[in-house]
Design a protein around this motif. Structure first.
Motif, PDB file in Angstrom:
ATOM      1  N   LEU A  18      -3.138   6.057 -28.745  1.00 50.85           N
ATOM      2  CA  LEU A  18      -2.432   4.829 -29.118  1.00 50.85           C
ATOM      3  C   LEU A  18      -0.970   5.088 -29.444  1.00 50.85           C
ATOM      4  N   PHE A  19      -0.671   6.187 -30.163  1.00 51.69           N
ATOM      5  CA  PHE A  19       0.724   6.534 -30.451  1.00 51.69           C
ATOM      6  C   PHE A  19       1.505   6.749 -29.159  1.00 51.69           C
ATOM      7  N   GLY A  20       0.878   7.438 -28.208  1.00 50.70           N
ATOM      8  CA  GLY A  20       1.534   7.679 -26.934  1.00 50.70           C
ATOM      9  C   GLY A  20       1.804   6.391 -26.164  1.00 50.70           C
ATOM     10  N   MET A  21       0.838   5.484 -26.163  1.00 51.18           N
ATOM     11  CA  MET A  21       1.017   4.208 -25.453  1.00 51.18           C
ATOM     12  C   MET A  21       2.092   3.350 -26.113  1.00 51.18           C
ATOM     13  N   TYR A  27       9.217   2.142 -26.987  1.00 51.98           N
ATOM     14  CA  TYR A  27      10.362   3.010 -27.262  1.00 51.98           C
ATOM     15  C   TYR A  27      10.436   4.124 -26.224  1.00 51.98           C
ATOM     16  N   PRO A  28      10.699   3.807 -24.973  1.00 46.31           N
ATOM     17  CA  PRO A  28      10.557   4.826 -23.930  1.00 46.31           C
ATOM     18  C   PRO A  28      11.530   6.000 -24.045  1.00 46.31           C
ATOM     19  N   TYR A  29      12.770   5.775 -24.404  1.00 46.15           N
ATOM     20  CA  TYR A  29      13.744   6.871 -24.446  1.00 46.15           C
ATOM     21  C   TYR A  29      14.475   6.897 -25.790  1.00 46.15           C
ATOM     22  N   SER A  30      13.749   6.716 -26.859  1.00 48.05           N
ATOM     23  CA  SER A  30      14.396   6.602 -28.159  1.00 48.05           C
ATOM     24  C   SER A  30      14.941   7.940 -28.668  1.00 48.05           C
ATOM     25  N   PHE A 105       9.391  13.944 -28.614  1.00 52.08           N
ATOM     26  CA  PHE A 105       8.269  13.345 -29.336  1.00 52.08           C
ATOM     27  C   PHE A 105       7.090  13.086 -28.401  1.00 52.08           C
ATOM     28  N   GLU A 106       7.367  12.658 -27.180  1.00 51.14           N
ATOM     29  CA  GLU A 106       6.296  12.441 -26.213  1.00 51.14           C
ATOM     30  C   GLU A 106       5.650  13.754 -25.785  1.00 51.14           C
ATOM     31  N   GLY A 110       1.762  14.356 -26.301  1.00 51.98           N
ATOM     32  CA  GLY A 110       0.990  14.774 -25.139  1.00 51.98           C
ATOM     33  C   GLY A 110       0.325  16.118 -25.334  1.00 51.98           C
ATOM     34  N   PHE A 111       1.023  17.042 -25.978  1.00 53.70           N
ATOM     35  CA  PHE A 111       0.459  18.361 -26.243  1.00 53.70           C
ATOM     36  C   PHE A 111      -0.785  18.266 -27.116  1.00 53.70           C
ATOM     37  N   PHE A 112      -0.665  17.535 -28.232  1.00 59.55           N
ATOM     38  CA  PHE A 112      -1.822  17.406 -29.120  1.00 59.55           C
ATOM     39  C   PHE A 112      -2.947  16.617 -28.473  1.00 59.55           C
ATOM     40  N   ASP A 113      -2.619  15.644 -27.656  1.00 60.29           N
ATOM     41  CA  ASP A 113      -3.652  14.878 -26.958  1.00 60.29           C
ATOM     42  C   ASP A 113      -4.416  15.764 -25.979  1.00 60.29           C
ATOM     43  N   ILE A 114      -3.717  16.623 -25.264  1.00 60.46           N
ATOM     44  CA  ILE A 114      -4.382  17.535 -24.325  1.00 60.46           C
ATOM     45  C   ILE A 114      -5.224  18.571 -25.063  1.00 60.46           C
ATOM     46  N   ILE A 115      -4.714  19.091 -26.165  1.00 64.69           N
ATOM     47  CA  ILE A 115      -5.476  20.062 -26.960  1.00 64.69           C
ATOM     48  C   ILE A 115      -6.755  19.434 -27.497  1.00 64.69           C
ATOM     49  N   ILE A 116      -6.653  18.236 -28.037  1.00 67.93           N
ATOM     50  CA  ILE A 116      -7.834  17.567 -28.582  1.00 67.93           C
ATOM     51  C   ILE A 116      -8.810  17.207 -27.469  1.00 67.93           C
TER      52      ILE A 116
END
Length: 134
Positions: A18-21, A27-30, A105-106, A110-116
């Motif tokens: 959800l955070f990633g989405m 906020y695509p390029y914040s 930040f993305e 993404g890193f933590f999402d892939i690890i989990i």
């Protein structure tokens, strides 16, 4: 590992999703430098609309995540199949999307999402909890 810890890991995975989405949509390029964010935004405005194949892939990826989490929370065996299907389709969706600039930040999300995600799959196949999936 017990079922409560597995459900907490699933909650973390859902929260990173959800955070990633939210970050990707609102906020695509914040966190990108201003000049680079402006150049990428101008580039994206010149691109044509996405073709129907990429839209279908995004819809399938988005809709496959809900039964995956539902079945994983209920410890059903088909939940892992839906989850692996969701991961494969989301990887394909990234490839058909075209050019996108990830900020720091993305990358972290993404890193933590892939690890989990890898941890969830390894728990399903290699832990004692795999016997409780029916």
């Amino acid at each position: 590992m017990n079922k409560n810890k597995f459900k907490k890991i699933l909650y973390f995975d859902i929260s990173f999703f959800l955070f990633g989405m939210i970050k990707y949509i609102f906020y695509p390029y914040s966190f990108a430098p201003d000049e680079l964010a402006k150049a990428i935004t101008l580039y994206e405005e010149m691109l044509p609309l996405p073709d129907s194949f990429s839209v279908i892939i995004f819809i399938i990826a988005f809709l496959s995540v809900f039964p995956a989490y539902y079945y994983l929370f209920n410890f059903k065996k088909r939940g892992i199949y839906f989850y692996i299907f969701y991961l494969l389709i989301s990887c394909l969706a990234v490839l058909v999307n075209g050019f996108y600039l990830f900020d720091s930040f993305e990358y972290i999300i993404g890193f933590f999402d892939i690890i989990i995600s890898g941890f969830i799959i390894s728990i399903f196949y290699f832990s004692d909890l795999s016997k409780s999936f029916k």
